[in-house]
Design a protein around this motif. Sequence first.
Motif, PDB file in Angstrom:
ATOM      1  N   ILE A  18     -33.451   8.944   1.736  1.00 29.38           N
ATOM      2  CA  ILE A  18     -34.440   7.760   1.812  1.00 29.38           C
ATOM      3  C   ILE A  18     -33.981   6.775   2.622  1.00 29.38           C
ATOM      4  N   SER A  19     -32.798   6.409   2.383  1.00 32.17           N
ATOM      5  CA  SER A  19     -32.139   5.089   2.732  1.00 32.17           C
ATOM      6  C   SER A  19     -31.949   5.365   3.993  1.00 32.17           C
ATOM      7  N   ALA A  20     -31.241   6.203   4.647  1.00 34.41           N
ATOM      8  CA  ALA A  20     -30.861   6.717   5.652  1.00 34.41           C
ATOM      9  C   ALA A  20     -32.013   6.775   6.832  1.00 34.41           C
ATOM     10  N   ALA A  21     -33.089   7.566   6.206  1.00 32.47           N
ATOM     11  CA  ALA A  21     -34.212   8.048   6.814  1.00 32.47           C
ATOM     12  C   ALA A  21     -35.113   6.504   7.471  1.00 32.47           C
ATOM     13  N   VAL A  22     -35.263   5.662   6.544  1.00 32.94           N
ATOM     14  CA  VAL A  22     -35.973   4.559   6.729  1.00 32.94           C
ATOM     15  C   VAL A  22     -35.164   3.655   7.996  1.00 32.94           C
ATOM     16  N   LEU A  23     -33.941   3.606   7.867  1.00 40.80           N
ATOM     17  CA  LEU A  23     -33.013   2.816   8.912  1.00 40.80           C
ATOM     18  C   LEU A  23     -33.269   3.755   9.984  1.00 40.80           C
ATOM     19  N   LEU A  24     -33.231   5.054  10.123  1.00 34.96           N
ATOM     20  CA  LEU A  24     -33.535   5.742  11.561  1.00 34.96           C
ATOM     21  C   LEU A  24     -34.585   5.278  12.193  1.00 34.96           C
ATOM     22  N   GLY A  25     -35.805   4.639  11.411  1.00 38.10           N
ATOM     23  CA  GLY A  25     -37.009   4.144  12.386  1.00 38.10           C
ATOM     24  C   GLY A  25     -36.428   2.787  12.875  1.00 38.10           C
ATOM     25  N   ILE A  26     -35.623   2.279  12.354  1.00 34.36           N
ATOM     26  CA  ILE A  26     -34.762   1.040  13.501  1.00 34.36           C
ATOM     27  C   ILE A  26     -34.053   1.393  14.390  1.00 34.36           C
ATOM     28  N   CYS A  27     -33.237   2.450  14.039  1.00 34.32           N
ATOM     29  CA  CYS A  27     -32.098   2.667  14.882  1.00 34.32           C
ATOM     30  C   CYS A  27     -32.763   3.723  16.296  1.00 34.32           C
ATOM     31  N   GLU A  28     -33.921   4.545  16.043  1.00 32.40           N
ATOM     32  CA  GLU A  28     -34.422   5.407  16.725  1.00 32.40           C
ATOM     33  C   GLU A  28     -36.243   5.178  16.644  1.00 32.40           C
ATOM     34  N   PRO A  29     -36.347   3.793  17.213  1.00 29.93           N
ATOM     35  CA  PRO A  29     -37.847   3.774  16.896  1.00 29.93           C
ATOM     36  C   PRO A  29     -38.902   4.621  17.821  1.00 29.93           C
ATOM     37  N   GLN A  30     -38.215   5.214  18.998  1.00 34.97           N
ATOM     38  CA  GLN A  30     -39.139   6.070  19.745  1.00 34.97           C
ATOM     39  C   GLN A  30     -39.460   7.370  18.987  1.00 34.97           C
ATOM     40  N   MET A  31     -38.565   7.669  18.126  1.00 35.53           N
ATOM     41  CA  MET A  31     -38.412   9.100  17.442  1.00 35.53           C
ATOM     42  C   MET A  31     -39.365   8.847  16.266  1.00 35.53           C
ATOM     43  N   THR A  32     -39.062   7.823  15.266  1.00 37.78           N
ATOM     44  CA  THR A  32     -39.607   7.992  13.848  1.00 37.78           C
ATOM     45  C   THR A  32     -40.089   6.567  13.370  1.00 37.78           C
ATOM     46  N   GLY A  33     -40.594   6.225  12.266  1.00 38.52           N
ATOM     47  CA  GLY A  33     -40.832   4.874  11.913  1.00 38.52           C
ATOM     48  C   GLY A  33     -41.776   4.870  10.729  1.00 38.52           C
ATOM     49  N   ILE A  34     -42.160   4.039   9.840  1.00 42.91           N
ATOM     50  CA  ILE A  34     -42.801   3.881   8.869  1.00 42.91           C
ATOM     51  C   ILE A  34     -44.313   4.284   9.199  1.00 42.91           C
ATOM     52  N   GLY A  35     -44.613   4.113  10.322  1.00 49.24           N
ATOM     53  CA  GLY A  35     -46.274   4.651  10.551  1.00 49.24           C
ATOM     54  C   GLY A  35     -46.188   6.233  10.824  1.00 49.24           C
ATOM     55  N   GLY A  36     -45.161   7.012  10.351  1.00 53.36           N
ATOM     56  CA  GLY A  36     -45.069   8.474  10.702  1.00 53.36           C
ATOM     57  C   GLY A  36     -45.247   9.284   9.362  1.00 53.36           C
ATOM     58  N   ASP A  37     -44.850  10.382   9.437  1.00 52.22           N
ATOM     59  CA  ASP A  37     -45.006  11.543   8.403  1.00 52.22           C
ATOM     60  C   ASP A  37     -43.556  11.988   8.049  1.00 52.22           C
ATOM     61  N   CYS A  38     -43.463  12.799   6.940  1.00 52.41           N
ATOM     62  CA  CYS A  38     -42.376  13.508   6.764  1.00 52.41           C
ATOM     63  C   CYS A  38     -42.461  14.667   5.923  1.00 52.41           C
ATOM     64  N   PHE A  39     -41.461  15.648   5.915  1.00 51.79           N
ATOM     65  CA  PHE A  39     -41.684  16.800   5.120  1.00 51.79           C
ATOM     66  C   PHE A  39     -40.391  16.958   4.505  1.00 51.79           C
ATOM     67  N   VAL A  40     -40.001  17.223   3.325  1.00 54.76           N
ATOM     68  CA  VAL A  40     -38.761  17.600   2.717  1.00 54.76           C
ATOM     69  C   VAL A  40     -38.711  18.625   1.707  1.00 54.76           C
ATOM     70  N   LEU A  41     -37.555  19.241   1.808  1.00 59.51           N
ATOM     71  CA  LEU A  41     -36.975  20.226   0.888  1.00 59.51           C
ATOM     72  C   LEU A  41     -35.726  19.749   0.212  1.00 59.51           C
ATOM     73  N   TYR A  42     -35.613  20.136  -1.152  1.00 56.69           N
ATOM     74  CA  TYR A  42     -34.710  19.491  -1.913  1.00 56.69           C
ATOM     75  C   TYR A  42     -34.391  20.412  -3.087  1.00 56.69           C
ATOM     76  N   THR A  43     -33.177  20.408  -3.538  1.00 59.86           N
ATOM     77  CA  THR A  43     -32.598  20.831  -5.170  1.00 59.86           C
ATOM     78  C   THR A  43     -32.191  19.803  -5.841  1.00 59.86           C
ATOM     79  N   ARG A  44     -32.492  19.954  -7.131  1.00 56.31           N
ATOM     80  CA  ARG A  44     -31.932  19.068  -8.217  1.00 56.31           C
ATOM     81  C   ARG A  44     -30.505  19.491  -8.496  1.00 56.31           C
ATOM     82  N   ALA A  45     -29.756  18.448  -8.922  1.00 56.53           N
ATOM     83  CA  ALA A  45     -28.364  18.709  -9.334  1.00 56.53           C
ATOM     84  C   ALA A  45     -28.188  20.030 -10.399  1.00 56.53           C
ATOM     85  N   GLY A  46     -27.257  20.937 -10.162  1.00 56.21           N
ATOM     86  CA  GLY A  46     -26.977  22.058 -10.821  1.00 56.21           C
ATOM     87  C   GLY A  46     -27.789  23.015 -10.846  1.00 56.21           C
ATOM     88  N   SER A  47     -28.937  22.983  -9.775  1.00 52.41           N
ATOM     89  CA  SER A  47     -29.891  23.986  -9.505  1.00 52.41           C
ATOM     90  C   SER A  47     -30.034  24.496  -8.282  1.00 52.41           C
TER      91      SER A  47
END
Length: 525
Positions: free
Chosen positions: A45-74
Amino acid sequence: MRDFHLPGRSEVLAAEGMCATSHPLAAQVAVDILKRGGNAMDAAISAAVLLGICEPQMTGIGGDCFVLYTRAGSDEIRALNGSGRAPAAANPDRLRARGLNRVPDHEPDAVTMPGAIEAFCHLSETEGVLGLDALLQPAIHYAEQGVPVAPRVAFDWARDAGHLQGAARDFYLMDGAPPHVGQVFRAPAQAEVLRRIARNGRDGFYSGEVAEDMLAALSALGGVHEAADFANVSCLPTEPIAGAYKDVELVEHPPNGQGATAILLLNILARFDIAAMDPLGPQRAHVEAEATKLAYDARNRFIADPDHAARTEHMLSQEVADRLAALIDPAQAMPDAAPLTEAVHKDTVYVTVVDRDRMAVSLIYSIFRGFGSGIASPEFGILMQNRGSGFTLEPGHPNELGGGKRPMHTIIPGMLRENARVTMPFGVMGGAYQPAGHARLVTNLVDYGMGLQQAMDAPRCFADAGVLRVERGYPDAVRQELQALGHKVVVPEPPLGGSQAIRIREDGVLEAASDPRKDGCALGY
C-alpha cells in the motif's frame, strides 16, 4: 545462468523480505516498511500510493486497483476488487444520441468513481499492522519535497501530456511543458489530501472538501456525478479464478478484470507444442498472435461487471479453448475478430511484496490512459481516471455503460501456484497486453526454462488492433517471415508493457526480477 559478458541484470536474492515495482523509490519505501515491522500488505500500500507521485501519468489516488494476496503461513489466495462504478445517472442513450459509438476518453462520461483509496483503507485495516497514517507518510514526504523525474516516466509524460486539460495542465506541466529527466516534480496539494486520508480514513477522500473538489471539476464539464456516488464507493472481496498450464497453476482476479483472458489464452496454447518452437522464431510468435486474437475476442464478448454477466466459466473452459485452437492455421494469419468498441491502453503500475512470514501481495493500480481522463480537481490536483471508456455503447452488451456498473478492466494482478504452494506473485503492465504478457511470461518460464529475469528481458510481440506489434529485439528475418504469414507487422514506439515478480523458492529464499522496460527494480533485505 546469464552470460555475464553481455548487458543485463541478475535476479535479486534475499531471505527476509522483497519488493519489486516500477520505480526505485517505491521499492525502497516498501523495504523500509518491512524493516519497521510492517507486513507485505503495509509495504504494498505504501509503495503503491507513492507510485502516484513518482509516475503520475500512470496512476494515482483518482484511480482503481485489484489485489491478490495471501496471509502469513497460508497458501489460500484472496482477491479484492478495488474498481469503482459509473455514476448512478450514467446513461448510454445520451451518448448514442450524440452519434457516438464509444465512450469519449477525455470527457466526464469516462470518469468512474475512484476505488483505490477505499481498497487501501480496507486492506490497511483488515490485513495490515502499522496503520494507514504510517503507510501514507512516505508519499506525503515525496509529494512535498519532490521526486526527480525518471527516464521512462519522462518518455511517457511527454507522449501523454496532450491529454491534460484545464487545471490538470497547471498541476502536471512545468512552465507549460512536460518535465525533463531529473527535473523535480512536486505535488503539495496531494500531500494535503493524503494527510486528510491519514487522519480521517476514507471519509477524508470520499466526503468533505476533497470529494467536493472532484465533483466540482466534473460538474463544470457536464458530468452527471453526484456526492452520493463518491460517498457510496465500496470495495469487493471476491474469489480468485485459476487455470492449469502444465505443472503450474495461474491464479487471476475474476471479472470485471480481464484475468480470465490469460487463462483462456494459455488453455489455447496448451494445444500446441510451444516448447519445441524457437522462443524467438516466427512459429511461436504466429501461434501466440492467433491465440491472442481468439482469446481477446472472447474477452470482448463476455467480460463485464459480474453483476451483469455470467460467462466466466466459458472463458475458463478447456473445451472452449480446444475449439478455438482448432481455428488456428499454422501457415496463415486470420483476419482480426470483431473490432473493439472498448478503449484499451497501457498506463498502469504494479507492485509485488513478500514479507518474512511469506505473506504475498500482488497489487496493480491505474488511472487507465496516460493521465487518465486528463481532468484534475482544481484545488487538489487529483487526476481522475477514465475507466468508463472501458464500457461499450453496444445496446444489450453485458459491458454496456450503465449507472452503478463497473466497466471491463484491463489491469490484472497474477500469482502462480505449484503443487498447491504459492510460488510467485507477479504482474505485467501494459493495458490490453496484460493477458498476453501473463501467458508469455508463463510460457517463457515453463516451456523454455528461462530464468526469471531472462523471461522478462526477452523480446515481446502482441497482436493488437489489426497489427502485430513486434519489439526491436526480434531479428528482422522473423518480421519478414511473419509478414509472409499474413501479419501486418509494426515496431511499436514504446515497448510492450513491463513486469515484476518475486519467486518464493522451496528453500525459502526470495528471488525477484524487474523489467528493464521500466525505471524500477527489485529490492530485498
